[in-house]
Design an enzyme around this catalytic site. Structure first.
Site, short mmCIF file in Angstrom:
data_model
loop_
_atom_site.label_atom_id
_atom_site.label_comp_id
_atom_site.label_asym_id
_atom_site.label_seq_id
_atom_site.Cartn_x
_atom_site.Cartn_y
_atom_site.Cartn_z
N LYS A 197 1.40 10.41 -10.16
CA LYS A 197 0.50 9.48 -9.45
C LYS A 197 -0.18 10.13 -9.08
CE LYS A 197 1.10 7.93 -4.17
NZ LYS A 197 1.92 7.92 -3.21
N ARG A 207 -3.65 2.40 3.23
CA ARG A 207 -4.05 2.82 4.38
C ARG A 207 -3.85 1.74 4.90
NH1 ARG A 207 -7.10 8.15 1.45
NH2 ARG A 207 -5.79 8.13 0.18
N ARG A 218 -5.23 14.17 -0.18
CA ARG A 218 -4.09 14.39 -1.02
C ARG A 218 -4.49 14.94 -2.20
NH1 ARG A 218 -2.57 9.04 0.88
NH2 ARG A 218 -1.55 9.00 2.63
N GLU A 234 4.48 16.36 -15.57
CA GLU A 234 5.16 15.82 -14.43
C GLU A 234 6.52 15.27 -15.07
OE1 GLU A 234 4.98 16.56 -11.68
OE2 GLU A 234 2.65 17.55 -10.67
N LYS A 249 1.53 5.57 -11.42
CA LYS A 249 0.44 4.88 -10.20
C LYS A 249 -0.64 6.09 -9.97
CE LYS A 249 0.33 4.12 -5.69
NZ LYS A 249 1.06 3.92 -3.82
N SER A 275 -3.61 -1.49 -4.52
CA SER A 275 -3.58 -2.77 -3.12
C SER A 275 -5.20 -2.41 -3.28
CB SER A 275 -3.61 -1.44 -2.08
OG SER A 275 -4.13 -0.43 -1.93
N TYR A 314 1.95 -6.49 -6.05
CA TYR A 314 1.92 -7.30 -4.66
C TYR A 314 2.09 -9.19 -4.95
CZ TYR A 314 0.90 -3.34 -2.64
OH TYR A 314 1.19 -1.90 -2.24
#
Length: 326
Positions: A197, A207, A218, A234, A249, A275, A314
């Site tokens: 990610k 958000r 982040r 990872e 992601k 998004s 979505y």
């Protein structure tokens, strides 16, 4: 020398021929619908930066889940937005908290006919918007966060989630969650690791969707967009720790990473069409610059072609409807 013996256009002559020779196909079962529920709503609340997506009430979420079953969608990933937040995200652990209750409600509505997934992360629940608890210097405390993740995982499993999606990118999160599930008797609950990610500029609309309280970024825990080989490390670590599935992601800006992971993974691979990727296509289509249905279908097919077994999008229910029509 090959022409005219070889004319690749022969296999493109008709729609039926193109269907027959297609190398990749989409099916409703390949799709996972991310869905948001916000505590205290009496009617669904539209998300302005994600046209067509809402923050659900309990009733509208149950309807969306039932519709997903009817359309043959593979799964639903639930995100909760609580009414009250604190520094440790304690609302994430409450049995009647917004996310745990939503899992139970959806499970009661659709049972095992849809794979119900819960987001295991603190960003929606903390008053600072980070994915973990902060130390005295404002740095996300990895190991203190893991303790809460283990408790969240058990709470969601006991609420009825089939799959847990740890998305915080804490070191060791899969091992801690797997151990917590085993010790609590939830050995059949699967873990879909957000293994690769990345910190991304394309998360903006999300958000808004979760009313994020984040200030700053982040980048101390999500991956650097410049890095490719690190993604394999990872994924390997999450597999060693017990991940049943892994995820990349974002999807569309990281198709090279997705292809790398798909080539080495012995478990199913997901990719999340996030998004901002959704918002860009919707905005371009609203302006008449691209064909909406064609762009949606092509974008998800591109993710599948790069190696995803399943795609979080979505558009999952809408696209599933189109696929059933055709």
């Amino acid at each position: 020398m090959s022409f005219p013996n070889h004319r690749p256009r022969r296999l493109r002559t008709t729609p039926a021929m193109r269907r027959l020779t297609a190398e990749n196909r989409l099916a409703p079962a390949d799709l996972i619908l991310p869905a948001f529920i916000r505590e205290g709503l009496t009617v669904p609340s539209p998300i302005s930066s994600m046209p067509g997506v809402v923050q659900h009430t309990t009733d509208s979420l149950k309807r969306a889940a039932a519709e997903a079953v009817e359309l043959g969608v593979g799964g639903i990933m639930l995100f909760g937005v609580p009414a009250v937040r604190d520094a440790r995200g304690t609302a994430s652990l409450e049995p009647d908290g917004v996310l745990n209750k939503a899992i139970r409600d959806v499970k009661a509505e659709v049972g095992d006919n849809l794979v119900i997934m819960g987001d295991v992360c603190l960003d929606e629940f903390t008053d600072h918007g980070h994915c973990g608890v902060l130390d005295a210097d404002g740095y996300v405390d990895n190991d203190a966060t893991l303790e809460i993740y283990g408790q969240m995982a058990v709470a969601q499993a006991e609420a009825g989630a089939h799959v847990l999606g740890p998305s915080g990118m804490m070191d060791g999160q899969i091992a801690v969650i797997r151990q917590a599930l085993e010790e609590s008797g939830n050995k059949n609950t699967a873990v879909l690791a957000y293994a690769a990610k990345y910190a991304s500029a394309f998360y903006g609309p999300f958000r808004e969707a979760v009313d994020s309280q984040l200030t700053g970024d982040r980048r101390t825990y999500q991956m650097d967009a410049a890095n490719r080989r690190e993604a394999i490390l990872e994924v390997e670590l999450d597999l060693e720790e017990g991940a049943d599935m892994v995820m990349v992601k974002p999807a569309m800006s990281y198709l090279d990473i997705l292809a790398d992971v798909a080539a080495m993974s012995p478990v199913p691979v997901s990719a999340y069409q996030i998004s901002g990727e959704y918002a860009m296509i919707e905005a371009a289509a609203a302006n008449g610059w691209i064909d909406r249905r064609g762009a949606i279908t092509e974008s998800v097919l591109g993710i599948k072609r790069a190696g995803a077994d399943t795609v979080l999008t979505y558009w999952a229910s809408e696209l599933a409807g189109w696929l059933k029509e055709s």
